[in-house]
Design a protein around this motif. Sequence first.
Motif: not given
Length: 94
Positions: A44-62
């Motif tokens: 909703i707030n970022m480009a699709k490629s940025q969202a994909k990178e952001y979400c993978q980062c958060s999953l990696d942290i978890v």
Amino acid sequence: MKTPFLCIGLVIILFGTACSNASKNFSEKFKSGWLSSCQKQAGINMAKSQAKEYCQCSLDIVMERYENDEEAGEAIASMSVNRVQQILVLPCIQ
């Protein structure tokens, strides 16, 4: 800065319902659900490629911090909003 709040909501939703270490036990359902839900919200707030990178980062942290779906869910559900932001949001948006 709607993204951090959306992701916090995502975390709460995911725990109602990438494995960097072979001893970790995160289901494929958990991982794909995390990425899918996160990308919908973050997109909703970022480009699709940025969202994909952001979400993978958060999953990696978890997956680095916890041993399995259940442990992660319990730990994150008990955290304050500020703590979730510090752990999962801020490291991935910098």
